[in-house]
Design an enzyme around this catalytic site. Structure first.
Site, PDB file in Angstrom:
ATOM      1  CG  HIS A 258      -1.524   1.359   1.511  1.00  0.00           C
ATOM      2  ND1 HIS A 258      -2.622   1.812   0.820  1.00  0.00           N
ATOM      3  CD2 HIS A 258      -1.190   2.341   2.402  1.00  0.00           C
ATOM      4  CE1 HIS A 258      -2.950   3.025   1.269  1.00  0.00           C
ATOM      5  NE2 HIS A 258      -2.093   3.360   2.232  1.00  0.00           N
TER       6      HIS A 258
ATOM      7  CB  CYS B  93      -3.544   2.839  -2.461  1.00  0.00           C
ATOM      8  SG  CYS B  93      -2.707   1.237  -2.271  1.00  0.00           S
TER       9      CYS B  93
END
Length: 544
Positions: A38, A108
């Site tokens: 992430h 993301c």
């Protein structure tokens, strides 16, 4: 150390498995995977990331993931904070809305890559973007979805933080506030003057009717009757009309204020007609059958209308289909429109019919009367702000309505008002609502919406307005155009958007920088047609 005027851009990299992928991937997947990543971008003292709730930010390292696994410096950027905010806001309303989030295909890391490309011209490390989809789609990868949801929702115990999902539209500006006040005052004065003129027109119309009746009388009797009337009447016709307009001093009949105002009114109409003739014609859509749309709406609303609403529709029918008189509907008509647009019990099909009726009405001069009536509640432009939350058929009809408002000068100027109000915790204005519709349509996958979107952007570009109007939206519109260029547009759509770009490079000094940094450069489309080449030459004067 950053150069003077530059800002450091850092990439925060988190391993969502906290080391478990590195230990177990060989056994579970048959290959070694260092982590499932992430990423977030840290700039201007905030950490920006993307998830199921859209683009969000927090202090660096303040999410439920704690401190990042590693931090990589992407580079330095010279892009000002205000421009950065405009760009983030544009992404949050287009490519990176919350509903578009997909853990595997649009996540993301895609957002972080886009933002780093914008800020520094380089993307995030390839090993993050190349994380195979088959790994994310395994039970191990899918088991991380709840964690991502918690990250987006901000439920992290002691790591809770204050979200900033909406970026403010602009920094406070005394000049901007003064201009807003002047515009609002001018609008109010214009409305008062219009009401006065309407009163006078009604009185003069009555006088003309009386004259027609008198024509049938004997000329001698008419002369005697007029003489007697002038001798006995307590208030002359001139005094009666003057009194209606707050004028108490007697004025000779040859100087009636009604005649002066009508003369000024005629002069204004002549000037507007001259401006209409000399302007570049907008792209609008005339192929709307108002009768069919009205009949369809009435059928679907059968039994759901009040007597007052039925009267409004009858007057609308006379106005649009029979061409009788000018539009003089009261505030109750807007209440009816608001009920149809917002009431859940009313079908989407009925809403589409109503909106298409409004799109047909938008082609008429006096639609401005109903637009001005909406200046208190902003019902119409609030609906524009919600265009991405309604069904595609309603989106298409509403975009058609906004586009057709460019047909007439007064209505098109209404679309560009910059006076702001609060809606859903955002500061919006007419120009922002119009921009929202234009950007949404331009970046849609629906060909019809794209066609209308290019038309709205073209119509915006050919308007002759003060630079301040476009100061706050030129960059956002430019970013949408540059993204649209990647869809291989047709020659017509390319012409419309390049025409807009040619206008925006002269409006905002930031636009040429964005074209150079992000691309594609308009030169890419050289040779498409002569008119395209001419526009590219105009843009290239500003964009080297």
């Amino acid at each position: 150390m950053a150069d003077e005027g530059s800002v450091a851009v850092e990439l925060y990299i988190y391993d969502l498995t906290q080391g478990m992928a590195a230990m177990m991937s060989q056994m579970l997947l048959g290959r070694h995977v260092e982590g499932i990543w992430h990423t977030a971008v840290v700039i201007f003292g905030k950490e920006y990331f993307y998830g199921g709730h859209g683009i969000q930010c927090c202090p660096p390292g303040a999410t439920i993931l704690g401190q990042p696994t590693k931090i990589e410096k992407i580079g330095e950027t010279f892009i000002p904070y205000q421009i950065f905010k405009d760009y983030i806001r544009g992404l949050s309303e287009s490519t990176f809305r919350g509903l578009q989030y997909n853990f595997i295909k649009h996540n993301c890391n895609n957002f972080a890559d886009d933002l780093c490309q914008f800020l520094c011209g380089v993307g995030i490390p390839k090993y993050i973007l190349d994380l195979p989809q088959e790994i994310l789609s395994t039970p191990l990868g899918q088991s991380l979805s709840p964690l991502i949801e918690r990250l987006s929702a901000g439920s992290g115990g002691s790591n809770n933080f204050a979200f900033e999902p909406q970026i403010s539209a602009r920094e406070p500006s005394p000049e901007f506030d003064d201009l807003n006040s002047q515009i609002e005052e001018a609008r109010q004065q214009s409305q008062v003057l219009e009401e006065r003129r309407q009163t006078i027109r009604e009185k003069i119309a009555k006088r003309e009717k009386k004259k027609e009746k008198k024509k049938h009388r004997n000329s001698t009797k008419l002369s005697e009757s007029a003489s007697e009337s002038n001798s006995n009447c307590g208030m002359s016709e001139a005094e009666e009309i003057n009194g209606a307009n707050g004028i108490t001093e007697p004025i000779p009949p040859e100087m009636l204020p009604s005649e002066k105002i009508l003369e000024e009114d005629a002069k204004e109409r002549a000037e507007e007609e001259e401006r209409r003739k000399n302007r570049i014609p907008p792209v609008v859509f005339h192929d709307i059958d108002a009768k069919t749309e009205l009949d369809g709406m009435v059928k679907l609303l059968d039994g759901k209308l009040t007597k007052e609403e039925e009267t409004n529709i009858e007057e609308l029918y006379q106005y649009l289909v029979q061409g009788e008189g000018s539009w003089a509907l009261g505030d109750n008509f807007l209440v009816f429109v608001g009920r149809v647009l917002r009431e859940p019990s009313i079908s989407s099909e009925a809403r589409v019919h109503l909106i298409r009726v409004l799109a047909a009405a938008a082609l008429k001069d006096d639609v401005i009367l109903i637009l001005h009536q909406d200046r208190r509640d902003h019902m119409l432009m609030n609906f524009s702000q919600d265009i991405d939350r309604i069904p595609i058929e309603e989106q298409t009809a509403w975009a058609l309505f906004i586009c057709n408002l460019f047909e007439n000068l007064s209505a098109s100027e209404w679309l560009l008002y910059i006076s702001e109000w609060s809606y859903n915790n955002q500061q919006i204005s007419n120009i922002r609502g119009t921009t929202k519709v234009a950007v949404h349509c331009l970046l849609a996958t629906c060909p019809t919406l794209q066609d209308i979107g290019t038309s709205i952007i073209y119509n915006l570009a050919i308007k002759e307005v003060k630079t301040v109007v476009f100061d706050d939206v030129a960059v956002e519109l430019t970013m949408a155009i540059l993204q649209f260029f990647n869809t291989k547009p047709s020659e017509e759509h390319l012409f419309r958007t390049l025409r807009a770009l040619a206008a925006f490079v002269n409006v905002s000094p930031d636009v040429p920088q964005f074209i150079q940094m992000i691309g594609p450069h308009p030169n890419t489309f050289k040779g498409t047609s002569q008119r395209i080449d001419e526009l590219i030459d105009q843009i290239s004067v500003k964009v080297k």
